[in-house]
Design a protein around this motif. Structure first.
Motif, mmCIF file in Angstrom:
data_model
loop_
_atom_site.group_PDB
_atom_site.id
_atom_site.type_symbol
_atom_site.label_atom_id
_atom_site.label_comp_id
_atom_site.label_asym_id
_atom_site.label_seq_id
_atom_site.Cartn_x
_atom_site.Cartn_y
_atom_site.Cartn_z
ATOM 1 N N VAL A 161 0.835 -1.199 0.000
ATOM 2 C CA VAL A 161 0.000 0.000 0.000
ATOM 3 C C VAL A 161 0.872 1.252 0.000
ATOM 4 O O VAL A 161 1.987 1.263 0.523
ATOM 5 N N ASN B 109 -7.866 -4.251 -3.551
ATOM 6 C CA ASN B 109 -7.960 -2.904 -2.986
ATOM 7 C C ASN B 109 -9.428 -2.507 -2.899
ATOM 8 O O ASN B 109 -9.957 -1.858 -3.804
ATOM 9 N N VAL C 99 -2.598 1.238 -4.336
ATOM 10 C CA VAL C 99 -1.932 -0.011 -3.968
ATOM 11 C C VAL C 99 -1.105 -0.471 -5.165
ATOM 12 O O VAL C 99 -1.543 -0.345 -6.311
#
Length: 365
Positions: free
Chosen positions: A170, A243, A294
């Motif tokens: 991330v 995500n 991400v």
């Protein structure tokens, strides 16, 4: 399809133009241009693979269209960001998991927890990695990604639950993007931008040429009441499981993820799409926030890539069958979509390959 490593980086135009180090063996750079956490564009720059750096003075002309004449002033938001529970589902991938957890440890966010759901790993390596990180460890012995996802939200102590894959890293401002997306109480779920973490092997080049995982760089709102039946079916346009985030109250209302779907079951996928679809079908809106960034590590070997493509296709077929069984869209619309998709995707791409309009291997198409 490229044969050399692709240099990947983010450039913040509110900061001095950087020198790109480590560009040797790379023939192109793929740069995400940002202002703070907000993505503006992606640009591709040719590189000299014999040089180990791309100087700031050479990079600056490529950024001139983005750099402001006057310095930007950022007005801080007045609304406090909500607490978030982050869930990472994993099974026997301690090395990838360690990198994922290291990135989560650098999040810039006021209040969050990280829950790692061990989905029936065969060794104790996963537990040891999680204990070393200081995050929460939870065990789910029923194999299947959606079983693990359900264990994650049930174990969460906050009302917002964000999911990230164990082979992804991330951005430090990822949760700020997720939290901002939930500012409107009408939003039931939030998805974010997924870019590659590396493009170094032939298989990774192929996957990006196939389409990758990235969506638009502009924020969007998918309003349930305004979507057509076709748009309701195309949940892949909204986001991916690597995500995504949901209100815990919404997951509880919808009885969680469908445990017949996704990795670890014969379906091999589709659980993320089915959940996003069901949120919309229940009349709740979904926000797409590209600031929730991400970076995903794609399959490095060609056999792993082909297995992923095959499983994605299989999972999508089972996803369509699930919509038919649950009746969340009209069956006539589902039939039209299936026939159109079959004609456009399964027939047109191999035909284009035969006429030299596709560089991807026939086995991938």
């Amino acid at each position: 399809v490229g044969s050399m490593k692709l240099y990947l980086a983010s450039v913040d135009i509110d900061k001095p133009v950087p020198t790109l180090w480590g560009t040797d063996s790379c023939d192109q750079a793929r740069l995400l241009v940002r202002t703070g956490a907000v993505p503006l564009d992606e640009i591709w720059i040719p590189l000299d693979a014999s040089r180990s750096a791309f100087a700031a003075r050479d990079l600056k002309p490529w950024l001139e269209g983005y750099i402001p004449v006057q310095p930007r002033t950022h007005t801080p938001g007045h609304q406090p960001l909500p607490a978030v529970s982050v869930v990472v589902c994993t099974r026997d991938r301690p090395n990838s998991l360690a990198q994922c957890l290291e990135a989560l440890g650098h999040l810039r966010y006021p209040e969050f927890e990280v829950i790692v759901v061990d989905n029936a790993s065969q060794t104790e390596d996963t537990r040891r990695v999680v204990e070393a990180s200081g995050f929460r460890y939870v065990r789910e012995d029923r194999p299947g990604l959606d079983w693990a996802r359900n264990r994650g939200w049930i174990s969460a102590k906050h009302d917002l639950v964000a999911y990230v894959d164990d082979d992804a890293c991330v951005d430090p401002d990822w949760l700020a993007g997720i939290g901002t997306g939930f500012a409107d109480p009408e939003i039931g779920a939030v998805t974010g931008l997924v870019l590659p973490a590396e493009v170094e092997t032939y298989a990774q080049h192929l996957f990006e040429d196939y389409g990758g995982m990235s969506k638009d760089l502009a924020p969007k709102r998918f309003c349930a009441e305004k979507l057509t039946q076709n748009q309701l079916i195309r949940a892949q346009d909204i986001g991916v499981g690597a995500n995504m985030a949901f209100r815990k109250s919404v997951l509880r209302e919808l009885d969680g993820f469908d445990t017949a779907l996704d990795v670890g079951t014969p379906s091999c996928g589709g659980g993320d799409l089915e959940m996003l679809h069901r949120v919309l079908a229940a009349g709740k809106d979904i926000a797409y926030q590209p600031t929730a960034l991400v970076r995903h590590r794609h399959r490095r070997d060609i056999q792993g890539l082909y297995r992923q493509i095959r499983n994605n296709g299989r999972g999508f077929g089972v996803y369509l069958m699930t919509l038919w069984r649950k009746g969340t869209v009209r069956k006539t619309a589902l039939l039209r979509f299936a026939i159109w998709n079959w004609g456009r995707w399964l027939l047109s791409r191999p035909l284009k390959k035969l006429f030299g309009r596709h560089r991807l291997p026939m086995r991938m198409l």
